[in-house]
Design an enzyme around this catalytic site. Structure first.
Site, PDB file in Angstrom:
ATOM      1  N   ARG A  86       0.979  -1.237  -0.076  1.00  0.00           N
ATOM      2  CA  ARG A  86      -0.022  -0.014   0.020  1.00  0.00           C
ATOM      3  C   ARG A  86       0.936   1.371   0.042  1.00  0.00           C
ATOM      4  NH1 ARG A  86      -4.257   0.915   4.672  1.00  0.00           N
ATOM      5  NH2 ARG A  86      -2.657   0.521   6.050  1.00  0.00           N
ATOM      6  N   THR A 141      -1.153   7.765  -0.332  1.00  0.00           N
ATOM      7  CA  THR A 141      -2.555   7.448  -1.529  1.00  0.00           C
ATOM      8  C   THR A 141      -3.457   6.309  -0.800  1.00  0.00           C
ATOM      9  OG1 THR A 141      -1.613   6.070  -3.032  1.00  0.00           O
ATOM     10  CG2 THR A 141      -1.425   8.332  -3.319  1.00  0.00           C
ATOM     11  N   ASP A 158      -0.807  -3.379  12.525  1.00  0.00           N
ATOM     12  CA  ASP A 158      -0.377  -3.867  11.168  1.00  0.00           C
ATOM     13  C   ASP A 158      -0.232  -5.162  11.086  1.00  0.00           C
ATOM     14  OD1 ASP A 158       1.386  -2.873   8.587  1.00  0.00           O
ATOM     15  OD2 ASP A 158       1.661  -4.887   9.184  1.00  0.00           O
ATOM     16  N   ASP A 218       3.248  -6.855  10.277  1.00  0.00           N
ATOM     17  CA  ASP A 218       4.363  -6.496  11.403  1.00  0.00           C
ATOM     18  C   ASP A 218       3.852  -7.651  12.602  1.00  0.00           C
ATOM     19  OD1 ASP A 218       5.641  -4.737  10.027  1.00  0.00           O
ATOM     20  OD2 ASP A 218       4.854  -3.007  10.985  1.00  0.00           O
TER      21      ASP A 218
HETATM   22  N1  URA Z   1      -3.496  -3.385   7.070  1.00  0.00           N
HETATM   23  C1  URA Z   1      -3.340  -3.904   8.430  1.00  0.00           C
HETATM   24  O1  URA Z   1      -2.092  -4.485   8.515  1.00  0.00           O
HETATM   25  N2  URA Z   1      -3.890  -3.411   9.414  1.00  0.00           N
HETATM   26  C2  URA Z   1      -4.784  -2.626   9.355  1.00  0.00           C
HETATM   27  O2  URA Z   1      -5.600  -2.112  10.117  1.00  0.00           O
HETATM   28  C3  URA Z   1      -5.247  -2.230   7.770  1.00  0.00           C
HETATM   29  C4  URA Z   1      -4.552  -2.637   6.825  1.00  0.00           C
END
Ligand code: URA
Length: 220
Positions: free
Chosen positions: A109, A113, A210, A213
């Site tokens: 991502r 943007t 995340d 992560d």
């Molecule tokens: N991707 C993620 O890892 N966590 C989120 O909250 C949104 C997208």
């Protein structure tokens, strides 16, 4: 959001909710996080595959001959984990659907943007028979839905039918669900939780942070 009018299954089960609480907790380490996600992932894949076509098969038990129903192996099932977090569902998907093909989708991502950027889509002609292909896309977090919509579009371009595509997530945000439904209303969504919203950085609230992560222990 009226979930009953949308093409979405939100799984409800005490074991799933118990494990969701573990993965949401910021103090849960990567090992426990992965274990809890794996436990939920089997239910998600079962739900995502519940409408696969079946055929009759004759089986000899130790006592008699009987007719059983089995998955029609003339179909093609494509499991599509969106890298990297989607890999957490691959094990359960391959175990439950061992005849499937895995097609990795490489996408990250753009942090400004929030649009997806493609970096991996190896096999262009993965679909053998357009009438017999079922695609299960895997991504733990359905946030804005931009990567989901791009991935769905890519499979439709390859020949998959919209109604034979299922998107599996651990947690979905209303924005992501609407984005899929507005663009591809026949695509099914399977999730373990429909959360409240997303923040300005595209993270789901309350969410779990995340996912990549937390799975791969790369929190800085
Ligand atoms: N991707 C993620 O890892 N966590 C989120 O909250 C949104 C997208």
């Amino acid at each position: 959001m009226k979930t009953q009018q949308l093409n979405i299954s939100v799984l409800k089960h005490p074991v799933i909710e118990d494990n969701l609480a573990i993965i949401r907790d910021k103090n849960t380490d990567s090992e426990r996080f992965k274990n809890a996600v794996r436990k939920i992932s089997y239910s998600l894949i079962l739900e995502a595959s519940k409408n696969l076509p079946m055929v009759e098969k004759t089986v000899e038990t130790p006592l008699v001959t009987t007719k059983c129903r089995v998955i029609d192996k003339s179909i093609q099932v494509i499991i599509a984990p969106i890298l990297r977090a989607g890999l957490i569902f691959s094990e359960a998907a391959s175990e439950l659907l061992p005849f499937s093909n895995i097609h990795h989708v490489g996408m990250y991502r753009n942090e400004e943007t929030l649009e997806p950027v493609w970096y991996y889509d190896k096999k262009k002609n993965i679909i053998d028979n357009k009438d017999k292909v079922f695609v299960i896309i895997l991504d733990p977090m359905l946030a804005t839905g931009n990567s989901a919509v791009d991935t769905i579009e890519n499979f439709i371009k390859k020949g998959a039918k919209e109604e034979n595509i299922t998107f599996v997530s651990l947690i979905a945000a209303p924005n992501g669900v609407s984005n899929i439904q507005e663009n591809y209303s026949k695509v099914k969504i399977v999730t373990a939780s429909l959360d409240d919203s997303i923040n300005e950085k595209g993270y789901i609230l309350p969410g779990l942070g995340d996912a990549g992560d937390r799975i791969f222990n790369t929190i800085e």
